[in-house]
Design an enzyme around this catalytic site. Sequence first.
Site, mmCIF file in Angstrom:
data_model
loop_
_atom_site.group_PDB
_atom_site.id
_atom_site.type_symbol
_atom_site.label_atom_id
_atom_site.label_comp_id
_atom_site.label_asym_id
_atom_site.label_seq_id
_atom_site.Cartn_x
_atom_site.Cartn_y
_atom_site.Cartn_z
ATOM 1 N N ASP A 175 0.852 -1.193 0.000
ATOM 2 C CA ASP A 175 0.000 0.000 0.000
ATOM 3 C C ASP A 175 0.886 1.241 0.000
ATOM 4 O O ASP A 175 1.901 1.280 0.700
ATOM 5 C CB ASP A 175 -0.918 0.035 1.216
ATOM 6 C CG ASP A 175 -2.034 1.045 1.004
ATOM 7 O OD1 ASP A 175 -3.049 0.689 0.392
ATOM 8 O OD2 ASP A 175 -1.859 2.220 1.411
HETATM 9 C C1 LIG Z 1 2.897 8.707 -5.569
HETATM 10 C C2 LIG Z 1 2.596 7.732 -6.662
HETATM 11 C C3 LIG Z 1 1.680 6.689 -6.473
HETATM 12 N N1 LIG Z 1 1.409 5.805 -7.487
HETATM 13 C C4 LIG Z 1 0.411 4.697 -7.306
HETATM 14 C C5 LIG Z 1 0.969 3.421 -6.697
HETATM 15 C C6 LIG Z 1 -0.287 2.693 -6.270
HETATM 16 O O1 LIG Z 1 -0.733 1.852 -7.329
HETATM 17 C C7 LIG Z 1 -1.298 3.824 -6.038
HETATM 18 C C8 LIG Z 1 -1.726 3.889 -4.593
HETATM 19 O O2 LIG Z 1 -2.785 3.013 -4.365
HETATM 20 P P1 LIG Z 1 -2.747 1.726 -3.433
HETATM 21 O O3 LIG Z 1 -4.013 1.739 -2.637
HETATM 22 O O4 LIG Z 1 -1.453 1.620 -2.698
HETATM 23 O O5 LIG Z 1 -2.777 0.502 -4.465
HETATM 24 P P2 LIG Z 1 -3.806 0.159 -5.633
HETATM 25 O O6 LIG Z 1 -5.211 0.489 -5.221
HETATM 26 O O7 LIG Z 1 -3.291 0.775 -6.908
HETATM 27 O O8 LIG Z 1 -3.669 -1.404 -5.769
HETATM 28 P P3 LIG Z 1 -4.019 -2.566 -4.677
HETATM 29 O O9 LIG Z 1 -4.727 -1.964 -3.499
HETATM 30 O O10 LIG Z 1 -4.845 -3.585 -5.404
HETATM 31 O O11 LIG Z 1 -2.660 -3.119 -4.292
HETATM 32 O O12 LIG Z 1 -0.654 5.037 -6.423
HETATM 33 C C9 LIG Z 1 2.055 5.910 -8.716
HETATM 34 O O13 LIG Z 1 1.809 5.109 -9.630
HETATM 35 N N2 LIG Z 1 2.981 6.935 -8.895
HETATM 36 C C10 LIG Z 1 3.281 7.839 -7.939
HETATM 37 O O14 LIG Z 1 4.127 8.736 -8.171
#
Ligand SMILES: Cc1cn([C@H]2C[C@H](O)[C@@H](COP(=O)(O)OP(=O)(O)OP(=O)(O)O)O2)c(=O)[nH]c1=O
Length: 198
Positions: free
Chosen positions: A72
């Site tokens: 997460d």
């Molecule tokens: C800060 C930042 C976050 N992110 C993304 C990573 C994560 O996928 C998302 C945060 O959401 P999460 O809730 O961590 O994950 P998710 O919902 O995508 O997937 P799951 O719960 O099924 O594991 O933000 C980027 O892609 N680039 C960035 O620079």
Amino acid sequence: MIRDYKIVLASASPRRRELLSQISLNPVIEPSTVIEVITTRVPEDAVMELSLQKAEDVARHQQPGTIVIGADTVVAAEGKILGKPKSHQEAYEMIESFQGKTHQVFTGVTLIYCGTNGTTVRSFAERTDVHVYPMTPEEIRLYAEDEEPMDKAGAYGIQGRFAAFIKGIDGDYSNVVGLPVGRVYQELKQICEQEEKA
Ligand SMILES: Cc1cn([C@H]2C[C@H](O)[C@@H](COP(=O)(O)OP(=O)(O)OP(=O)(O)O)O2)c(=O)[nH]c1=O
């Protein structure tokens, strides 16, 4: 060896799958369906808690010899934990709060090894500091109107158009994208070594 184990990624995030395939791990994808509950406002504890909930949900129905990875990611800025924005307006407000400043990205990871005699659980949180250039209201508006920020913690993607506003980072880049792959690999290696000794 890691390739002797079945690796399951308890995540719907395509970025996490790509980061693992970058290091030649090709996990089976089984997103968790758990309702995420946070009981703390400390970001590193919150991401570990959520990664544990996701990994436990998926580990419940695995065969022995499987390692489940849950993760997460949140942004911590100005004392607030920022998850995914619920609207373009909220995306605007999130970016406005950290433009021209430094904020933290925390990714929590839980690895669960499902063995014949029970499970082994390891959780950790990785921190990366991200320095953002000052942005004009017009730059924030144009970015926040796009779809790119909508599925991302803190309403931006360092790997996407938001790269135009990144001054620098301290820490692991892959951690910002959603999974600190170097640390994940090292922890997986330790689980495998322990199992092989047992
Ligand atoms: C800060 C930042 C976050 N992110 C993304 C990573 C994560 O996928 C998302 C945060 O959401 P999460 O809730 O961590 O994950 P998710 O919902 O995508 O997937 P799951 O719960 O099924 O594991 O933000 C980027 O892609 N680039 C960035 O620079």
